[in-house]
Motif scaffolding. Structure first.
Motif, PDB file in Angstrom:
ATOM      1  N   CYS A 164       0.850  -1.192   0.000  1.00  0.00           N
ATOM      2  CA  CYS A 164       0.000   0.000   0.000  1.00  0.00           C
ATOM      3  C   CYS A 164       0.886   1.242   0.000  1.00  0.00           C
ATOM      4  N   SER A 168      -4.081   1.090  10.055  1.00  0.00           N
ATOM      5  CA  SER A 168      -3.104   0.605   9.077  1.00  0.00           C
ATOM      6  C   SER A 168      -1.700   0.465   9.642  1.00  0.00           C
ATOM      7  N   THR A 170      -3.565   4.548  -1.032  1.00  0.00           N
ATOM      8  CA  THR A 170      -4.291   4.931   0.182  1.00  0.00           C
ATOM      9  C   THR A 170      -4.106   6.425   0.435  1.00  0.00           C
TER      10      THR A 170
END
Length: 308
Positions: A42, A188, A100
């Protein structure tokens, strides 16, 4: 196979005239990626807090361009990940890249800007960085306010769009506001405050809430969030993993390294090239089934966006 939920390579690419291919300034670059067991990474859009308010969305778009032009377009074996089906269909030689957003300051008070970023590929949205914005206060804001009315609209939008709502960096009150509203909560890159009392870490009440809401938690490799000691090792990371597991996070846990987002490093876990040795050490602490869950399966199972 490893999935990593957070890195700041886009920020470094934006700040410096460097190449994603092999720049030694990057902990995450193409050459290292292909030499590692990381299957999916990510990439966070993080607009620095010193960027003027009127320029923040433009800078976010510039980072989107960098993602597609430097990370995706040059390589036949790097695939943009939009859905769970994309994760499951990666070929053996392919790597996946997910976009993201770290901090909704980039969208100001404009929900259409958030929707535009989602259309451009953002699949997890961190509501704040450490400061306050129109959505909520960050963990560094003394006021500690929770979600604003606009913040509630943002979370509802993320629910409608089947996008993760990321609580890393969010204020304590904001965290529990999100737990009431979000269909797809995640942290996260956050560790356990019982092991290291940094304000960015999660306490037992927060951990319990994420588990009950079937959220996802990424253990981060930032030394400040791992230990108060000067030297931080792979075993310090494993302590946080084991603590989460003791609290019942077996089906919620994964990695959110924060590579390229810190100026201190874990001994023996500097970059992608040392991920495998870390996982080898972790294998001594958990079963093979549990290792598979932590390394990638929990992330795949909880990835919100599906086709159809």
């Amino acid at each position: 196979m490893i999935i990593d939920a957070h890195c700041d390579a886009l920020l470094k690419l934006w700040e410096n005239n460097i190449s994603f291919y092999d720049s030694e300034e990057l902990q995450v670059n193409y050459v290292k990626w292909k030499q590692s067991s990381v299957k999916v990474q990510c990439f966070a859009i993080f607009v620095p807090d010193d960027v003027p308010e009127e320029a923040q969305f433009r800078v976010a778009l510039e980072m989107v361009d960098l993602f597609y032009e430097q990370v995706i377009a040059p390589y036949d074996d790097i695939t943009f990940i939009s859905s769970r089906e994309d994760l499951l269909s990666l070929k053996e030689n392919e790597r996946g890249a997910i976009l993201t957003l770290e901090g909704c300051h980039a969208i100001g008070r404009d929900l259409s800007k958030l929707k535009a970023l989602i259309r451009l590929g953002v699949r997890a949205v961190g509501l704040t960085w450490n400061q306050s914005n129109a959505v909520a206060d960050g963990i560094g804001e003394k006021r500690g306010a929770g979600l604003s009315e606009f913040g509630e609209q943002v979370v509802k939008c993320l629910n409608e769009q089947t996008i993760w709502t990321d609580v890393s960096h969010l204020s304590y009150e904001g965290f529990f506001d999100v737990m009431k509203l979000a269909d797809y909560p995640m942290a996260s890159h956050s560790n356990a405050s019982q092991i290291c009392s940094h304000r960015r870490n999660l306490d037992d009440k927060q951990i319990k809430a994420l588990i009950e809401r079937k959220g996802w938690i990424g253990v981060t490799f930032v030394p400040y969030f791992l230990s108060d000691q000067e030297t931080v090792t792979q075993q310090d990371v494993i302590k946080h993993i084991n603590y989460y597991l003791d609290k019942g996070a077996e089906n919620c846990l994964g990695f959110g390294s924060d590579f390229d987002g810190t100026d201190r490093f874990v001994l023996g876990l500097y970059d992608y090239l040392e991920y495998d040795s870390f996982v080898h050490q972790l294998r001594n602490s958990v079963s093979s089934d549990l290792l598979k869950k932590i390394c990638y399966q929990n992330f795949v199972d909880k990835f919100p966006r599906k086709l159809g």
